[in-house]
Design an enzyme around this catalytic site. Structure first.
Site, PDB file in Angstrom:
ATOM      1  N   ASP A 237     -48.392 -78.202 -20.073  1.00  0.00           N
ATOM      2  CA  ASP A 237     -49.270 -77.210 -20.699  1.00  0.00           C
ATOM      3  C   ASP A 237     -48.503 -76.116 -21.425  1.00  0.00           C
ATOM      4  O   ASP A 237     -48.369 -74.989 -20.938  1.00  0.00           O
ATOM      5  CB  ASP A 237     -50.184 -76.596 -19.639  1.00  0.00           C
ATOM      6  CG  ASP A 237     -51.108 -77.645 -19.022  1.00  0.00           C
ATOM      7  OD1 ASP A 237     -51.221 -78.749 -19.603  1.00  0.00           O
ATOM      8  OD2 ASP A 237     -51.704 -77.364 -17.973  1.00  0.00           O
TER       9      ASP A 237
ATOM     10  N   GLU B   7     -47.924 -83.733  -9.529  1.00  0.00           N
ATOM     11  CA  GLU B   7     -46.709 -83.059  -8.994  1.00  0.00           C
ATOM     12  C   GLU B   7     -46.592 -83.204  -7.478  1.00  0.00           C
ATOM     13  O   GLU B   7     -45.450 -83.219  -7.007  1.00  0.00           O
ATOM     14  CB  GLU B   7     -46.723 -81.583  -9.404  1.00  0.00           C
ATOM     15  CG  GLU B   7     -46.542 -81.371 -10.895  1.00  0.00           C
ATOM     16  CD  GLU B   7     -47.727 -81.819 -11.744  1.00  0.00           C
ATOM     17  OE1 GLU B   7     -48.870 -81.725 -11.260  1.00  0.00           O
ATOM     18  OE2 GLU B   7     -47.522 -82.280 -12.871  1.00  0.00           O
TER      19      GLU B   7
ATOM     20  N   ASP C 189     -52.204 -87.405 -14.668  1.00  0.00           N
ATOM     21  CA  ASP C 189     -52.091 -85.937 -14.672  1.00  0.00           C
ATOM     22  C   ASP C 189     -52.056 -85.431 -13.224  1.00  0.00           C
ATOM     23  O   ASP C 189     -52.329 -86.188 -12.279  1.00  0.00           O
ATOM     24  CB  ASP C 189     -53.306 -85.365 -15.418  1.00  0.00           C
ATOM     25  CG  ASP C 189     -53.190 -83.867 -15.692  1.00  0.00           C
ATOM     26  OD1 ASP C 189     -52.070 -83.321 -15.629  1.00  0.00           O
ATOM     27  OD2 ASP C 189     -54.247 -83.246 -15.967  1.00  0.00           O
TER      28      ASP C 189
HETATM   29  O1  MIG Z   1     -56.127 -78.379 -14.453  1.00  0.00           O
HETATM   30  O2  MIG Z   1     -57.424 -82.586 -17.420  1.00  0.00           O
HETATM   31  O3  MIG Z   1     -51.784 -80.796 -18.337  1.00  0.00           O
HETATM   32  O4  MIG Z   1     -53.211 -81.930 -20.432  1.00  0.00           O
HETATM   33  O5  MIG Z   1     -55.991 -81.535 -20.463  1.00  0.00           O
HETATM   34  C1  MIG Z   1     -55.843 -78.839 -15.753  1.00  0.00           C
HETATM   35  C2  MIG Z   1     -57.400 -81.308 -17.941  1.00  0.00           C
HETATM   36  C3  MIG Z   1     -55.809 -80.325 -15.768  1.00  0.00           C
HETATM   37  C4  MIG Z   1     -53.814 -80.438 -17.129  1.00  0.00           C
HETATM   38  C5  MIG Z   1     -53.111 -81.246 -18.174  1.00  0.00           C
HETATM   39  C6  MIG Z   1     -53.867 -81.161 -19.465  1.00  0.00           C
HETATM   40  C7  MIG Z   1     -55.271 -81.655 -19.267  1.00  0.00           C
HETATM   41  C8  MIG Z   1     -55.963 -80.830 -18.170  1.00  0.00           C
HETATM   42  N1  MIG Z   1     -55.187 -80.919 -16.945  1.00  0.00           N
END
Ligand code: MIG
Length: 798
Positions: free
Chosen positions: A485, A413, A410
């Site tokens: 998201d 980017e 996650d």
């Molecule tokens: O700032 O890990 O897209 O799937 O549950 C949010 C918490 C961070 C973004 C991800 C989402 C995940 C969430 N993350």
């Protein structure tokens, strides 16, 4: 005389410099000289250099820069030029380069490329009013827009299937609750397919800087363009004559997904976050008690100690190993999240290791860049360096040792609070030192790569599952992709179908959205409808944000629980079909979820806005997404014949039909002449199905074949011939169904095959192996016969 020439040259040169400095664009100019080189052709123009090489008869690469071309380097491309132009010849006005399929004309003044197919039809041509040009470091290519031209691809994008009339940008971005027309999102896949005058082509602009694509927005319908804020004008032209052919070539060039572990094709339950251990175990037990199939459970960020990657929160998860053993015994596989940010904490091993080995991204002055994310102040690994990827990969031992097999990447980017990491940060770029401007869009790809390569080696022969949010072209080699998201709305649900197809058109087969919507609370209807769409989506995961209501299949009352159970069970019945579909995708790059435009490219109705969300799931199922409160749906059925999967009702193709679409019956159709191998319901892929393969075959008047594939689903033994593969063929002209000879040494999970015939009216028996067998009517349109599923060819005459 000499003096005059000298002055003339001098003034020309100064004029050129002034021109460049004046703020006006620098234009490529005319060809000064050319040279034949290995696999191609190099040209020098007034203001640029070009190198044109041949990768295959349908794949040509074009590199152009204002300066000498630099070392060739790409994170996306896994092939080398492996072919030569058949001929390179000069005419008065142009250079002509030919392959077995393509014909390139490069005019000399100015340098412009026009590409024709072997029938001498123009497929693509540079726009003559705008030759290649530069504005500072920004490089741009303009191509003529054909009056009927349509555009597909660019991966994870919002908007319509046909990208014509729109513009897009690629800059991987963390965009929670993105609007359904927002751009850019998390992934950068600068590859598109153009279609006009019954010809197809593709262009992959392999430039990792911020890129822009304009498919005819504000261009007076005259041209389209693509540009990058820096780097080379470096693109691959694909001239295959079908959309599928272009995708095959693009995925040959950038690689295809590896065979995923079979459990990652099952239902996956996620939430931000399940903890502590007792809650995770209770969740798993609930699935089993309620007999709702499920293969995977995820732990989101709260499993960690202070969000430190590769650690466990000791209070919440005192014994990860025994917990995972319990989960495995119940048939679950565990995935955990990892973020790139390494917490600045002198008692944290990853911080210390990264610091002492100089693994972090730096400011121009050489100090480590600091940004804040979940753990607080963080440094960020430079994944564009092999040594860092190796270190990162090896660090997963703290997750793989206790038994984690899924790795969810996650925030790559990369994302940090404030969302504006400076472009001036420094990256290794595997020896081609560069700034964030070039490294940003490949950061996620390289994190996923380090994760995949590391965990693959740690799991010692078992297949890992990697999921990523950010990526670049070629990401399919390492990871599945989810669409970030999204929100719990009908529009997002319908958009997700299009986004998954867009990713599929761009090499990424294994994709899916957060079912039910990540942000917000879906209605009961939306939850159920989205789940029913998920059954026919390659990646089948339910996920939701921390501040939403529970979204397990039993959280919406008894009716929805029962329906969810039935829907998820259907996914498991389809597993032999889905696994074979993934195998085909691994082999050919053709996506599992296929926009109708792949198979029915020239059927205008497949592009209509009201039908653009429809797609094929595998070879033989057509899925028509429907919003959640609609009881009826207008559906377009393309050429051929189609059987409603739920009722067996037959529809002639090439017509719009109105069909029932109650919440418990998403409009899904089986293709006439298509095979659909299915199995009994299991609670997870670890459970053995009944030993009968239910092989549905839908009557039709066209011959068709289906590639059936099985292996152990878990290891790489298939690389040593341990698989079970055969072709099923349907030959209506000769009234024959043939289950072809088996390849590979793996034993099928099935001993018997129940052939279920749909729409074979007036037939009461089949002949096989010299025997006559009666058909048993199962319903008015369906009859069956059970045969041994032997390895040698089985011929069934009806
Ligand atoms: O700032 O890990 O897209 O799937 O549950 C949010 C918490 C961070 C973004 C991800 C989402 C995940 C969430 N993350």
């Amino acid at each position: 005389m000499k003096k005059i020439i000298f002055l003339l040259l001098l003034s020309l040169a100064t004029w050129n410099i002034l021109y460049a400095q004046s703020g006006l664009p620098v234009i490529i100019g005319s060809i000064k000289n050319v040279k034949k080189v290995n696999h191609g052709f190099a040209a020098k123009m007034e203001n640029a250099r070009a190198l044109i090489t041949c990768y295959s008869p349908t794949i040509i690469r074009i590199r152009i820069d204002q300066k000498e071309l630099e070392d060739d380097f790409s994170y996306a491309v896994v092939q080398q030029p492996s072919s030569d132009f058949r001929e390179i010849k000069e005419t008065k006005e142009a250079w002509i380069l030919t392959t077995d399929s393509l014909y390139l004309e490069i005019t000399k003044n100015p340098f412009l490329i026009r590409i024709l197919n072997s029938g001498k039809q123009v497929i693509s041509e540079d726009y003559e009013k705008f030759p290649y040009s530069w504005l500072g470091t920004e490089a741009c290519c303009y191509k003529k827009l054909f009056p009927d031209e349509k555009f597909l691809g660019l991966g994870e994008k919002t908007g319509n299937l046909n990208k014509r009339g729109n513009k897009y940008e690629n800059w991987n971005s963390d965009v929670p609750a993105y609007a359904t027309n927002f751009d850019p999102l998390y992934q950068t896949i600068p590859f598109y397919i153009g279609i006009h005058d019954r010809v197809t082509y593709g262009i992959f602009f392999d430039n990792t800087y911020r890129t822009k694509f304009n498919f005819g927005a504000s261009t007076d319908e005259q041209f389209m363009s693509f540009s990058a804020s820096g780097g080379e004008m470096n693109y691959y032209f694909f001239g295959a004559s079908t959309v599928a052919g272009v995708i095959r070539d693009y995925t040959w060039l950038t690689g295809r997904m590896p065979m995923p572990p079979v459990w990652s094709l099952g239902y996956q339950q996620c939430r931000w976050s399940y903890y502590p251990e007792s809650e995770v175990i209770k969740l798993a037990e609930s699935f089993r008690e309620k007999q709702i199939p499920c293969d995977m459970i995820y732990l989101d960020i709260d499993y960690m100690d202070s969000y430190k990657i590769f650690t466990w929160n000791k209070e919440r998860f005192p014994q990860p190993e025994s917990m995972i053993r319990k989960l495995n015994a119940m048939g679950f596989h565990l995935a955990t999240i990892v973020d790139p940010g390494i917490k600045i904490d002198k008692d944290y091993f990853a911080y210390n290791e990264g610091l002492s080995n100089k693994y972090f991204v730096t400011y121009p002055g050489g100090e480590n860049y600091t940004g804040s994310v979940w753990p607080g102040r963080c440094h960020f690994p430079d994944f564009t360096r092999a040594a860092v990827r190796k270190w990162w990969g090896e660090s997963f031992t703290r997750l793989t040792e206790p038994g984690v097999e899924g790795f969810w990447n996650d925030m790559n980017e990369p994302s940090a609070w404030g969302q504006s990491i400076p472009d001036f940060l420094q990256f290794d770029n595997d020896g081609h030192k560069s700034s964030m401007a070039a490294a940003h869009n490949v950061y996620g790809l390289n994190m996923a790569r380090g994760t995949f390569e590391g965990t693959k080696s740690l799991l010692k022969g078992k297949r890992p599952f990697v999921l990523t949010r950010a990526g670049y072209a070629g990401i399919q080699r390492y990871s599945a992709v989810w669409t970030g998201d999204n929100e719990a709305t009908d529009d997002h649900m319908l958009l997700s179908a299009r986004m998954v197809c867009g990713l599929g058109l761009s090499g990424v087969s294994f994709a899916g959205p957060d079912l039910g919507g990540f942000i917000g609370n879906p209605s009961r209807e939306l939850y159920a409808r989205w789940l029913s769409l998920g059954v026919y989506t390659p990646f089948f995961r339910n996920h939701s944000a921390w501040d939403t209501k529970s979204k397990e299949p039993w959280s919406f009352g008894r009716d929805i629980e029962n329906l969810s159970k039935e829907l998820i069970s259907q996914r498991y019945r389809l597993m032999p079909y889905i696994y074979s579909g993934f195998y085909t995708s691994v082999q050919t790059g053709l996506p599992v979820a296929r926009a109708l435009a792949i198979n029915f490219t020239y059927d205008e109705k497949t592009w209509w806005l009201n039908y653009q969300d429809e797609y094929l799931f595998g070879d033989n199922l057509l899925v028509a997404p429907v919003s959640c409160n609609q009881d009826f749906a207008r559906v377009y059925l393309p050429e051929g014949g189609w059987y409603r999967l739920s009722s067996g009702e037959f529809y002639q193709g090439k017509q719009e039909v109105t069909v029932d679409a109650p919440l418990n019956d998403l409009p899904v159709f089986a293709r006439a002449s298509g095979f659909l191998p299915m199995q009994s319901v299991v609670q997870s892929t670890s459970e053995k199905p009944h030993d009968t393969l239910n092989l549905h075959i839908y009557s039709g008047d066209k011959a068709a074949a289906f590639l059936y594939y099985e292996d152990d689903g878990l290891t790489y033994e298939f690389e040593h011939n341990t698989f079970f593969k055969r072709e099923f063929r349907f030959d209506p002209a000769n009234k024959l169904i043939i289950l072809g000879n088996t390849e590979g040494t793996y034993n099928s999970a099935f001993n018997k095959v129940k052939l279920i015939l749909h729409g074979f009216h007036g037939i009461s028996m089949v002949k096989t192996d010299g025997r006559v067998l009666p058909l048993v009517p199962d319903s008015s349109s369906q009859q069956s016969v059970v045969l041994p599923f032997t390895k040698n060819e089985i011929r069934i005459q009806y």
